[in-house]
Design a protein around this motif. Sequence first.
Motif, PDB file in Angstrom:
ATOM      1  N   ALA A  73       0.543  -1.190  -0.188  1.00 25.44           N
ATOM      2  CA  ALA A  73      -0.092   0.344   0.052  1.00 25.44           C
ATOM      3  C   ALA A  73       0.502   1.242  -0.239  1.00 25.44           C
ATOM      4  O   ALA A  73       1.693   1.189   0.163  1.00 25.44           O
ATOM      5  N   THR A  74       0.361   2.059  -1.032  1.00 27.07           N
ATOM      6  CA  THR A  74       1.253   3.279  -0.584  1.00 27.07           C
ATOM      7  C   THR A  74       0.591   4.408   0.411  1.00 27.07           C
ATOM      8  O   THR A  74      -1.145   4.254   0.380  1.00 27.07           O
ATOM      9  N   LEU A  75       1.516   4.788   1.170  1.00 25.88           N
ATOM     10  CA  LEU A  75       0.562   6.125   1.895  1.00 25.88           C
ATOM     11  C   LEU A  75       1.364   7.786   1.934  1.00 25.88           C
ATOM     12  O   LEU A  75       2.647   7.211   0.889  1.00 25.88           O
ATOM     13  N   GLU A  76       0.574   8.941   1.818  1.00 23.97           N
ATOM     14  CA  GLU A  76       0.860  10.056   1.363  1.00 23.97           C
ATOM     15  C   GLU A  76      -0.107  10.864   1.738  1.00 23.97           C
ATOM     16  O   GLU A  76      -1.189  10.591   2.590  1.00 23.97           O
ATOM     17  N   ASN A 101       5.891   3.743  -1.162  1.00 24.62           N
ATOM     18  CA  ASN A 101       4.766   2.495  -1.210  1.00 24.62           C
ATOM     19  C   ASN A 101       6.144   1.191  -0.445  1.00 24.62           C
ATOM     20  O   ASN A 101       7.080   1.124  -0.680  1.00 24.62           O
ATOM     21  N   CYS A 102       5.071   0.714  -0.058  1.00 28.63           N
ATOM     22  CA  CYS A 102       6.027  -0.933   1.279  1.00 28.63           C
ATOM     23  C   CYS A 102       4.864  -1.751   1.030  1.00 28.63           C
ATOM     24  O   CYS A 102       3.646  -1.580   1.291  1.00 28.63           O
ATOM     25  N   GLU A 103       5.422  -2.513   1.560  1.00 29.63           N
ATOM     26  CA  GLU A 103       4.588  -4.266   2.013  1.00 29.63           C
ATOM     27  C   GLU A 103       4.203  -4.222   3.720  1.00 29.63           C
ATOM     28  O   GLU A 103       5.227  -3.654   4.063  1.00 29.63           O
ATOM     29  N   TYR A 187      -5.622   8.655   2.947  1.00 32.20           N
ATOM     30  CA  TYR A 187      -4.267   9.833   2.950  1.00 32.20           C
ATOM     31  C   TYR A 187      -3.462   9.102   4.316  1.00 32.20           C
ATOM     32  O   TYR A 187      -4.646   8.408   5.019  1.00 32.20           O
ATOM     33  N   GLY A 188      -2.037   9.707   4.286  1.00 33.19           N
ATOM     34  CA  GLY A 188      -1.527   8.694   5.264  1.00 33.19           C
ATOM     35  C   GLY A 188      -2.130   9.036   6.423  1.00 33.19           C
ATOM     36  O   GLY A 188      -1.998   8.291   7.484  1.00 33.19           O
ATOM     37  N   HIS A 291      -4.526   0.209  -4.880  1.00 32.31           N
ATOM     38  CA  HIS A 291      -3.729   0.192  -3.413  1.00 32.31           C
ATOM     39  C   HIS A 291      -2.425   0.851  -3.356  1.00 32.31           C
ATOM     40  O   HIS A 291      -1.886   1.168  -2.734  1.00 32.31           O
ATOM     41  N   SER A 292      -1.707   0.773  -4.433  1.00 34.63           N
ATOM     42  CA  SER A 292      -0.409   0.679  -4.871  1.00 34.63           C
ATOM     43  C   SER A 292       0.386   2.137  -5.416  1.00 34.63           C
ATOM     44  O   SER A 292       0.052   1.093  -6.883  1.00 34.63           O
ATOM     45  N   TRP A 293       1.523   2.138  -5.368  1.00 37.75           N
ATOM     46  CA  TRP A 293       1.292   3.162  -6.701  1.00 37.75           C
ATOM     47  C   TRP A 293       1.957   2.160  -7.752  1.00 37.75           C
ATOM     48  O   TRP A 293       2.605   0.883  -7.879  1.00 37.75           O
ATOM     49  N   ARG A 294       1.840   2.810  -9.047  1.00 34.75           N
ATOM     50  CA  ARG A 294       2.103   2.346 -10.324  1.00 34.75           C
ATOM     51  C   ARG A 294       3.679   3.818 -10.562  1.00 34.75           C
ATOM     52  O   ARG A 294       3.215   4.373 -10.679  1.00 34.75           O
ATOM     53  N   LEU A 295       4.762   2.587 -11.456  1.00 33.15           N
ATOM     54  CA  LEU A 295       5.936   3.537 -12.016  1.00 33.15           C
ATOM     55  C   LEU A 295       5.672   3.709 -13.454  1.00 33.15           C
ATOM     56  O   LEU A 295       4.965   2.505 -13.376  1.00 33.15           O
TER      57      LEU A 295
END
Length: 346
Positions: A73-76, A101-103, A187-188, A291-295
């Motif tokens: 999941a990405t936290l912003e 973004n992490c596991e 959001y975070g 819910h995870s970012w894409r490069l």
Amino acid sequence: MITRERQPPNLEMPFHTLDGAITPTENFYVRCHFPIPQINPDSWSLRIEGAVDQPAQFSLTDLKRFPRETMMATLECAGNGRIFLAPKVKGVQWELGAVGNCEWTGIRLSHLLEEAGIRSGAREVILEGADKGTIAELPRPTGEIHFARSVPIAKAMDDVLLALEMNGRPLTPAHGYPLRAIVPGWYGMASVKWLQRIVVTDEPFHGYYQTIDYAYWRRDKSGPVLVPLAQMSPKAQIARPQSNETIPVGTKYLVKGAAWGGEGGISKVEVSFDRGSSWEEASFNSPSVRHSWRLWSFTWHPTKPGNYTLLARATDCRGQTQPLDRNTDHGTYRIDHCLPVEVQVH
Ligand SMILES: Nc1nc2c(c(=O)[nH]1)N[C@H]1C(S)=C(S)[C@@H](COP(=O)(O)O)O[C@H]1N2
Ligand SMILES: [Mo]
């Protein structure tokens, strides 16, 4: 890391160092409102109370009997990009790096709630951290408060994780050891660290961090209404080039970055080299994971010398595209318009 505040620690990743889909823990931004609480894992416990049949208390050992799960999941931070706002606004002056973004590995909040038994009529789940302190600016409640946020029951039962680990290792003190919430897609501020108490309520929660702070104006038929920040808007950020880079004319230059937010994942990223007059579609370098970012990346062939303003914009699976202009109803948060990167080609 860029230090935005030393005490409590507020650190951001230099976004140009983006390298791979997983943010290493030591590069993951840190956002703390209060000093990091000292927590003894042996005496720590998590309480569940409020509108439940069976109020309960769990030690770290008690949590071991629930099935474990890993999710990316990405936290912003909702204030990520605040430094770009003009005129300047109060708050931590984040550039592009209050995102990662992490596991996350832990147990589903739904398992604990099912065991406690949610009473009918319950609407929200309040997540409270062990950190506390006083607020300097008015309006504010008197005395010390804890950091706390709520999520609707539906979200709590759907995919909220209580994380014990990040990137396969126990959480670090700065990231919420021993237990934090991960509220995917939000959001975070929703992902409460150092969890100590969960309160099920049959009324909407109007705590400090979702009214005075971390709220924005949403326009509806009755006019603007103040609502707590929740889902992350679709957003693409450029990691390469950095602002003020000089790029030799005639080269093949790899523009790259990451995109996240929105409903159902990111479906398109476009790049502009002329401040948004024309757009080119970027390619994805990582799969679409909810819910995870894409490069993403785009090979640019600048053929004419001059000054260029690069922009990137993301579109989610529902067709919502990042706007070019700032929505000032968002106050000092949700900075989801396209942010410029100025470069010189020579
Ligand atoms: N208990 C507690 N939880 C918290 C915070 C906090 O100050 N205290 N900050 C929130 C905010 S605003 C963000 S953006 C994320 C940041 O998580 P991180 O520091 O692990 O990156 O944590 C959230 N959870
Ligand atoms: Mo945040």
